[in-house]
Enzyme design. Structure first.
Site, PDB file in Angstrom:
ATOM      1  N   LYS A  45       1.053  -1.407  -0.303  1.00  0.00           N
ATOM      2  CA  LYS A  45       0.139  -0.376   0.242  1.00  0.00           C
ATOM      3  C   LYS A  45       0.894   1.227  -0.283  1.00  0.00           C
ATOM      4  O   LYS A  45       1.638   1.475   0.797  1.00  0.00           O
ATOM      5  CB  LYS A  45      -0.962   0.236   1.317  1.00  0.00           C
ATOM      6  CG  LYS A  45      -1.863   1.630   1.195  1.00  0.00           C
ATOM      7  CD  LYS A  45      -2.500   0.959   2.407  1.00  0.00           C
ATOM      8  CE  LYS A  45      -3.290   2.427   2.651  1.00  0.00           C
ATOM      9  NZ  LYS A  45      -4.885   1.880   3.261  1.00  0.00           N
ATOM     10  N   LYS A  85      -2.022  -1.292  -3.771  1.00  0.00           N
ATOM     11  CA  LYS A  85      -3.189  -0.329  -3.988  1.00  0.00           C
ATOM     12  C   LYS A  85      -2.181   0.737  -3.806  1.00  0.00           C
ATOM     13  O   LYS A  85      -1.309   1.092  -2.849  1.00  0.00           O
ATOM     14  CB  LYS A  85      -3.933  -0.329  -2.291  1.00  0.00           C
ATOM     15  CG  LYS A  85      -5.218   0.903  -1.811  1.00  0.00           C
ATOM     16  CD  LYS A  85      -5.395   1.036  -0.837  1.00  0.00           C
ATOM     17  CE  LYS A  85      -6.247   1.712  -0.172  1.00  0.00           C
ATOM     18  NZ  LYS A  85      -6.025   2.176   0.938  1.00  0.00           N
TER      19      LYS A  85
END
Ligand code: PBG
Length: 344
Positions: A213, A266
């Protein structure tokens, strides 16, 4: 290799049927995970300004919503909660009657077969808005956290945060969550959650780790939706540097060692190369989060009449799938499922 004029690639593009026949990637409603923002109260359906078509929903409206979602063939939702109050530790995060716990029970009662994934993180619940406990908040060194020069390393209490994440995961599992998704990028979070779940008798609950992320500007609209912006500093001491790809593979490897069942990259569109590398390097299901900013950009351009929303969204989703994602978290899940009518 045969060359022009012997080989003419256009021959296989001459009709939709022939294009369909040679299409390498398809999208299906089964690929999507639909994010829901759940709030306290009754009869609340409030649109998020920077995310048209995405709402704050109160728990009483969830049964209807998830019947629609399941009816469209979407297999899973991911829940984000907006607590009634915030504090340094984020007590509602692991409260029996926390908003996510209530929402999970309501969804499971309405549509038991729908997979409920819960986001496990501190930022929506803490008054400081960070994904870990911070020193100043629990009697450490407040000056450290008050620094105006970004967020000093000494501020986030990584290891002290882990038992809290374990407690949150167990409380979501107890409410009926099928999958927990830790998103805080704390080192060791997956291992701590796996152990806590197993100890509490939830060995069957899966972990979808937000493994790679990035510290991204594309989360802006989400932070409005989840009321979760950091109140000082930023997230760069725990979320990844957008410049790094090899490090993503280390992050994923660690989470798999610690017990992740699925791993996530992400955001999605600016990180298609990372999705591809993770897909090639690991034989585990890969999810990609088509985040709020990716959604807002296309929505805004479409409102201006500069882009066609449907085509731009479907092209984005097929690109994420083509890069190697098995599942896509997307605010377009319902629209896309309707647009493709099953499979496209
Ligand atoms: C919480 C979390 C965030 C998102 C998902 N979980 C925000 C953040 O890290 O600040 C972003 C999702 C989106 O932008 O759509 N840690």
């Amino acid at each position: 290799m045969s060359q022009f004029p012997i080989y003419r690639p256009r021959r296989l593009r001459m009709s939709e049927n022939i294009r369909r026949m040679v299409r390498e990637t398809t999208l299906s409603a089964a690929d999507f995970i639909y994010p829901l923002f759940v709030v306290h109260g009754k009869g609340i359906k409030k649109e998020i300004a920077s995310m048209p078509g995405v709402y704050h929903l109160s728990v009483d409206l969830l049964p209807q919503e998830v019947e629609d979602v399941a009816g469209l063939g979407i297999p899973a939702v991911i829940l984000f909660g907006l607590p009634a109050a915030k504090d340094p530790v984020g007590a509602e995060n692991f409260a029996k009657d926390g908003v996510v716990q209530q929402a999970t029970r309501a969804i499971k009662a309405a549509v038991p077969e729908l997979t409920v994934i819960t986001d496990v993180c501190l930022c929506e619940y803490t008054d400081h808005g960070h994904c870990g406990l911070i020193k100043g908040a629990i009697g450490g060194n407040p000056e450290c956290c008050a620094s105006s020069v970004g967020l000093p390393d000494c501020c986030i209490l990584n290891d002290e945060t882990l038992p809290v994440l374990g407690q949150v995961a167990v409380s979501h599992a107890r409410a009926g969550a099928d999958v927990v998704a830790p998103s805080g990028m704390m080192d060791g979070m997956v291992g701590a959650i796996r152990e806590a779940l197993d100890d509490a008798g939830y060995a069957h609950v899966a972990i979808l780790s937000y493994a790679a992320k990035y510290a991204s500007a594309f989360y802006g609209p989400f932070r409005e939706a989840a009321e979760s912006p950091p109140q000082f500093g930023d997230r760069r001491t725990y979320q990844m540097d957008p410049a790094n790809a090899r490090e993503a593979l280390r992050e994923v490897a660690l989470d798999i060692q610690e017990g992740a069942d699925m791993v996530m990259v992400k955001p999605a569109l600016p990180y298609l190369d990372i999705i591809r590398q993770v897909r090639d390097a690991f034989d585990y299901p890969v999810a990609a989060y088509n985040v709020s900013g990716e959604y807002a950009m296309i929505k805004a351009a479409a409102r201006m009449g500069w882009l066609d929303e449907r085509n731009a969204a479907l092209e984005s989703l097929i690109a994420i799938k083509r890069a190697g994602a098995d599942a896509i978290l997307t605010y377009w899940a319902k629209d896309a499922a309707r647009w493709i009518g099953g499979v496209a």
